[in-house]
Scaffold this active site. Structure first.
Site, PDB file in Angstrom:
ATOM      1  N   SER A 125       0.787  -1.239   0.000  1.00  0.00           N
ATOM      2  CA  SER A 125       0.000   0.000   0.000  1.00  0.00           C
ATOM      3  C   SER A 125       0.814   1.280   0.000  1.00  0.00           C
ATOM      4  O   SER A 125       0.238   2.367  -0.068  1.00  0.00           O
ATOM      5  CB  SER A 125      -0.971   0.005   1.178  1.00  0.00           C
ATOM      6  OG  SER A 125      -2.184  -0.596   0.791  1.00  0.00           O
ATOM      7  N   LYS A 127       3.303   6.481   5.059  1.00  0.00           N
ATOM      8  CA  LYS A 127       2.383   5.428   4.644  1.00  0.00           C
ATOM      9  C   LYS A 127       2.934   4.044   4.957  1.00  0.00           C
ATOM     10  O   LYS A 127       4.113   3.762   4.746  1.00  0.00           O
ATOM     11  CB  LYS A 127       2.126   5.531   3.130  1.00  0.00           C
ATOM     12  CG  LYS A 127       1.020   4.630   2.616  1.00  0.00           C
ATOM     13  CD  LYS A 127      -0.355   5.165   2.981  1.00  0.00           C
ATOM     14  CE  LYS A 127      -1.458   4.164   2.675  1.00  0.00           C
ATOM     15  NZ  LYS A 127      -1.439   2.991   3.596  1.00  0.00           N
ATOM     16  N   LYS A 164      -0.029   3.773  -2.654  1.00  0.00           N
ATOM     17  CA  LYS A 164      -0.981   4.885  -2.554  1.00  0.00           C
ATOM     18  C   LYS A 164      -0.312   6.238  -2.411  1.00  0.00           C
ATOM     19  O   LYS A 164      -0.952   7.274  -2.632  1.00  0.00           O
ATOM     20  CB  LYS A 164      -1.952   4.624  -1.398  1.00  0.00           C
ATOM     21  CG  LYS A 164      -2.824   3.386  -1.622  1.00  0.00           C
ATOM     22  CD  LYS A 164      -3.809   3.180  -0.478  1.00  0.00           C
ATOM     23  CE  LYS A 164      -4.693   1.969  -0.719  1.00  0.00           C
ATOM     24  NZ  LYS A 164      -3.990   0.686  -0.462  1.00  0.00           N
ATOM     25  N   SER A 214      -6.237   3.297   4.338  1.00  0.00           N
ATOM     26  CA  SER A 214      -5.584   2.691   3.168  1.00  0.00           C
ATOM     27  C   SER A 214      -6.605   1.959   2.308  1.00  0.00           C
ATOM     28  O   SER A 214      -6.422   0.807   1.920  1.00  0.00           O
ATOM     29  CB  SER A 214      -4.472   1.722   3.601  1.00  0.00           C
ATOM     30  OG  SER A 214      -3.586   1.478   2.555  1.00  0.00           O
TER      31      SER A 214
END
Length: 309
Positions: free
Chosen positions: A52, A214, A55, A112
């Site tokens: 993720s 993140k 992202k 997320s």
């Protein structure tokens, strides 16, 4: 069937101690945000799966579109059937439901949300595939020479690869190019309807000075994290890919950032030390979180509790 006379506590076999650096998926990179000076690098140019952290690239393009005036924070994003079908972690909107661009960004930075990543991609480019091609194009323009994106959320795909250095480049570009939007990564939680969605980045709550960026997790990628922190007016960015558990990953990123700030402070006193000089080999990293790995493209599997029978 007769009941057991005594409850049996299910225990895992003792795990052998192992070094984080022996993990086959591990890679790390630490550098000063404004100058790009490298303080630490390990397997930094070896391709890994981003999970993720993908992202961050998705949101870079969203921020770019906002800055250009092509979309607005109060625009409504419609969730398509394809977006709604994405695997968790997700916000869980049904096909046809909408949310604002602002809410969509917040859901990516905290929850997320894989479904909303696709919805944003479709809102901007018409399809997730077209958006993914734009992601790869922009990555190359930023200097992310070893990255390729084929989806906007980081769900497993063997073609989607990056490196620790490339994620640093992306993180640095986000902070440099969009300071007006970078604050989304610092939010502790996002309230959406009756849901309170805490940020998966635990370092926001446990390490002073951390204000992003993140996390990620899939079985193939391991536990990933790009983190940035400010101390004494200096900003560092640390990237760890392929951690064996959330705890090990977070601890390693915290150690890397702390060592980096120690090196910078020592320089001001006339001392010359290296980040590697300050890092101890971790001990047993085969903790119980390894028992519960599930592919979710993001975030944090819940540890399974011991049960009695």
């Amino acid at each position: 069937m007769a009941a057991l006379a005594h409850p049996v506590l299910l225990e895992a076999e003792p795990a052998a101690a192992t070094s984080l650096y022996a993990q086959p998926k591990y890679a790390a990179f630490v550098a000063v945000a404004d100058t790009g000076e490298i303080l630490y690098s390990r397997q930094a140019d070896t391709q890994r799966f981003p999970a993720s952290i993908t992202k961050v690239m998705t949101l870079y393009i969203v921020f770019e579109q906002l800055a250009a005036g092509n979309i607005r924070l109060d625009d409504r994003v419609t969730v398509s059937k394809f977006a709604a079908s994405q695997r968790p972690s997700k916000l869980g909107l049904k096909a046809g439901e909408t949310l604002t661009v602002d809410q969509a960004i917040r859901s990516l930075a905290t929850k997320s949300a894989n479904d909303i990543s696709v919805a944003l991609a479709e809102h901007i480019s018409g399809s997730a595939d077209a958006f993914s091609r734009l992601m790869t194009k922009r990555a190359k323009e930023l200097g992310m020479a070893n990255s390729r994106f084929v989806n906007p959320n980081g769900l497993p795909d063997s073609r989607q690869v990056t490196t620790a250095r490339d994620i640093y480049i992306l993180s640095q570009a986000t902070i440099r190019d969009f300071p007006q939007y970078y604050g989304y990564y610092a939010q502790q939680q996002f309230v959406f309807g009756n849901q309170v969605l805490p940020n998966h980045n635990h370092l926001l709550r446990t390490m002073p000075g951390v204000d992003g960026i993140k996390t990620g997790f899939t079985n193939a990628a391991g536990f990933t994290l790009a983190a940035s922190a400010v101390r004494d007016g200096r900003r560092l960015i640390a990237v760890v890919l392929g951690g064996p558990s959330r705890v090990a990953r977070d601890s390693n990123v915290e150690s890397l950032l702390s060592a980096g700030f120690t090196v910078l402070a020592a320089r001001n006193r006339g001392s010359q030390i290296q980040v590697a000089d300050l890092l101890a080999e971790p001990g047993d990293l085969n903790d119980r979180l390894l028992e519960t790995l599930v592919e979710q493209g993001s975030g944090e599997p819940r540890a399974r509790k011991l049960t009695s029978r």
